[in-house]
Design a protein around this motif. Sequence first.
Motif, PDB file in Angstrom:
ATOM      1  N   VAL A   1       7.611  27.258  -1.909  1.00 27.35           N
ATOM      2  CA  VAL A   1       9.036  27.380  -2.240  1.00 27.35           C
ATOM      3  C   VAL A   1       9.206  27.438  -3.754  1.00 27.35           C
ATOM      4  CG1 VAL A   1      11.296  26.247  -2.172  1.00 27.35           C
ATOM      5  CG2 VAL A   1       9.858  26.233  -0.138  1.00 27.35           C
ATOM      6  N   VAL A   2       8.506  26.553  -4.466  1.00 25.03           N
ATOM      7  CA  VAL A   2       8.662  26.470  -5.920  1.00 25.03           C
ATOM      8  C   VAL A   2       8.095  27.705  -6.610  1.00 25.03           C
ATOM      9  CG1 VAL A   2       7.997  25.151  -7.981  1.00 25.03           C
ATOM     10  CG2 VAL A   2       8.715  23.951  -5.915  1.00 25.03           C
ATOM     11  N   ILE A   3       6.988  28.209  -6.122  1.00 26.61           N
ATOM     12  CA  ILE A   3       6.389  29.419  -6.694  1.00 26.61           C
ATOM     13  C   ILE A   3       6.383  30.460  -5.580  1.00 26.61           C
ATOM     14  CG2 ILE A   3       4.396  30.402  -7.895  1.00 26.61           C
ATOM     15  CD1 ILE A   3       3.669  27.509  -8.700  1.00 26.61           C
ATOM     16  N   PRO A   4       7.484  31.190  -5.436  1.00 19.25           N
ATOM     17  CA  PRO A   4       7.658  32.091  -4.283  1.00 19.25           C
ATOM     18  C   PRO A   4       6.772  33.333  -4.359  1.00 19.25           C
ATOM     19  CG  PRO A   4       9.556  32.226  -5.729  1.00 19.25           C
ATOM     20  CD  PRO A   4       8.655  31.187  -6.303  1.00 19.25           C
ATOM     21  N   ILE A   5       5.585  33.227  -3.766  1.00 19.43           N
ATOM     22  CA  ILE A   5       4.653  34.348  -3.755  1.00 19.43           C
ATOM     23  C   ILE A   5       4.722  35.074  -2.412  1.00 19.43           C
ATOM     24  CG2 ILE A   5       2.204  34.925  -3.714  1.00 19.43           C
ATOM     25  CD1 ILE A   5       1.767  32.890  -5.867  1.00 19.43           C
ATOM     26  N   LEU A   6       4.890  34.342  -1.338  1.00 15.36           N
ATOM     27  CA  LEU A   6       4.912  34.947  -0.020  1.00 15.36           C
ATOM     28  C   LEU A   6       6.194  34.561   0.701  1.00 15.36           C
ATOM     29  CD1 LEU A   6       2.909  33.005   2.608  1.00 15.36           C
ATOM     30  CD2 LEU A   6       3.334  32.056   0.380  1.00 15.36           C
ATOM     31  N   PRO A   7       6.571  35.337   1.703  1.00 17.63           N
ATOM     32  CA  PRO A   7       7.736  34.957   2.500  1.00 17.63           C
ATOM     33  C   PRO A   7       7.480  33.622   3.205  1.00 17.63           C
ATOM     34  CG  PRO A   7       7.068  37.221   2.963  1.00 17.63           C
ATOM     35  CD  PRO A   7       5.999  36.609   2.108  1.00 17.63           C
ATOM     36  N   GLY A   8       8.468  32.737   3.169  1.00 18.58           N
ATOM     37  CA  GLY A   8       8.322  31.420   3.776  1.00 18.58           C
ATOM     38  C   GLY A   8       8.029  31.467   5.258  1.00 18.58           C
ATOM     39  N   GLY A   9       8.397  32.559   5.911  1.00 13.82           N
ATOM     40  CA  GLY A   9       8.167  32.686   7.344  1.00 13.82           C
ATOM     41  C   GLY A   9       6.706  32.633   7.716  1.00 13.82           C
TER      42      GLY A   9
END
Length: 193
Positions: free
Chosen positions: A59-67
Amino acid sequence: MKPGWMKAATALGLAGAAAFMVYGWRSGIFSSREAMEAFLEPFGPGAPVMFILIQIIQVVIPILPGGISCLGGVVLFGPVWGFIYNYAGICVGSLLAFLLARQYGRPLVESMVSRSACEKYGRWLDNGKKFDRFFAAAIFFPVAPDDLLCYLAGLTKMSVKKFTAIIVLGKPASIALYSMGLMLVTRTVGRLL
């Protein structure tokens, strides 16, 4: 002004998180369920804690979709515990993103998310209560860009208490829908193949 030891601890923590993100990205634990399972296996009973940390970092370092990681939680730990671990990690990560944006401002936010996304959603920032309502509604839906919105919320005058209430109350439905929906799609596709 923060004391020197707090600045050093913050810098060390961010450096450690960044190093773990690079490791995770290179090893595939953020994009492959099998790689995540292999990474978590040596932790035994501590695997849920590591998974929650992974959720916080993603979440803090958004590299990939959270899904992707939400689905991983449900697949690895089952629907109930997977949901709980997803929820805990995403709530803590969302609060950290909000607090980082509050502390370091727009330059940090623009370094974490694309400029076009900042511009697209940033127009809501000056609308005070409208942004609060927009943010609350968006958090309830699994398709909203939550990480970006948490960072943007940190640039507004929204209180930490209000932000936390929106996340804690709004995330369960979207995490459950997203996790279970992806699980259903994955099983359906698996049966068809």
